[in-house]
Design a protein around this motif. Structure first.
Motif, short mmCIF file in Angstrom:
data_model
loop_
_atom_site.label_atom_id
_atom_site.label_comp_id
_atom_site.label_asym_id
_atom_site.label_seq_id
_atom_site.Cartn_x
_atom_site.Cartn_y
_atom_site.Cartn_z
N GLY A 11 41.76 52.47 41.98
CA GLY A 11 41.16 53.78 42.27
C GLY A 11 42.21 54.86 42.51
N ARG A 12 43.48 54.51 42.37
CA ARG A 12 44.56 55.47 42.63
C ARG A 12 44.97 56.20 41.35
NH1 ARG A 12 48.75 52.48 46.60
NH2 ARG A 12 48.93 54.45 47.69
N HIS A 13 45.55 57.37 41.54
CA HIS A 13 45.98 58.24 40.45
C HIS A 13 47.48 58.11 40.23
CE1 HIS A 13 45.47 61.72 37.80
NE2 HIS A 13 46.63 62.15 38.28
N PHE A 14 47.93 58.24 38.99
CA PHE A 14 49.37 58.25 38.69
C PHE A 14 49.69 59.43 37.78
CE2 PHE A 14 47.86 56.35 34.81
CZ PHE A 14 48.76 56.79 33.85
N THR A 15 50.93 59.87 37.84
CA THR A 15 51.49 60.86 36.92
C THR A 15 52.92 60.44 36.65
OG1 THR A 15 50.13 62.64 37.83
CG2 THR A 15 52.07 63.29 36.55
N ILE A 16 53.25 60.25 35.36
CA ILE A 16 54.61 59.84 34.98
C ILE A 16 55.10 60.68 33.81
CG2 ILE A 16 54.38 57.46 35.79
CD1 ILE A 16 54.02 56.66 32.79
N GLN A 17 56.42 60.64 33.62
CA GLN A 17 57.01 61.25 32.44
C GLN A 17 57.41 60.16 31.47
OE1 GLN A 17 58.90 62.94 35.41
NE2 GLN A 17 57.14 64.28 35.46
N GLU A 18 57.38 60.56 30.20
CA GLU A 18 57.73 59.63 29.13
C GLU A 18 58.51 60.37 28.05
OE1 GLU A 18 54.25 57.27 27.70
OE2 GLU A 18 53.16 58.59 29.06
#
Length: 173
Positions: free
Chosen positions: A127-134
């Motif tokens: 239920g958690r949110h993530f934000t990453i760079q690629e």
């Protein structure tokens, strides 16, 4: 006044010289066409709006050099990857922040995010949110993606989802 570095000189009638605007970059250059293919891949495939356009944008002999674990490295594996991402993260979005093209290669620096709502790689939803760079590299041939490479902050993703701890082992060398 326009600088000469952005203009070129052409002889006018008689001894006159007129200043003309420099010709604009041709929008149909191979680099611009390949960047537009990459943008369409993100808009229509990665963000899941028009998966029916897959064969218009991806070559039948496509090779993924960074397939999602448990998927194949071909067109079917790409479809599996998209299905897994959008199933596990229904609000998954990937946005191109920077894009550069040189001949048949396109490099896109992207930011991807989503909320973990269903099983991903065998891990139960958090239920958690993530934000990453690629960093994504595509090879484009005849208007279609034929190869793909990816470097992504997967540790950062798993950490944000609460699936790995934030502490590294002490004394490791």
């Amino acid at each position: 006044m326009e600088s000469l570095s952005q203009s070129y000189l052409t002889p006018g009638a008689g001894a006159e010289i007129s200043i003309q605007p420099a010709p604009a970059a041709r929008p149909d250059s191979i680099n611009e066409r390949n960047k537009e293919v990459a943008r369409r891949i993100w808009r229509e495939l990665v963000n899941g709006e028009c998966l029916e356009n897959l064969h218009e944008l991806v070559s039948d002999d496509f090779v993924d050099h960074a397939p999602l674990p448990g998927t194949t490295n071909d067109v079917n594996g790409l479809l599996q990857r998209l299905h897994v991402l959008h199933s596990a993260f229904p609000d998954f979005r990937s946005t191109i922040a920077h894009i550069v093209a040189e001949n048949d290669k396109v490099v896109a620096f992207v930011e991807s995010s989503g909320t973990h709502r269903s099983s991903f790689a065998g891990l139960p939803p958090t239920g958690r949110h993530f934000t990453i760079q690629e960093a994504q590299v595509l090879r484009i041939k005849d208007g279609k993606m034929v190869e793909h490479w990816q470097v992504a902050d997967l540790f950062g993703m798993l950490k944000q989802l609460g699936l790995v701890g934030s502490d590294f082992p002490q004394g490791a060398s």
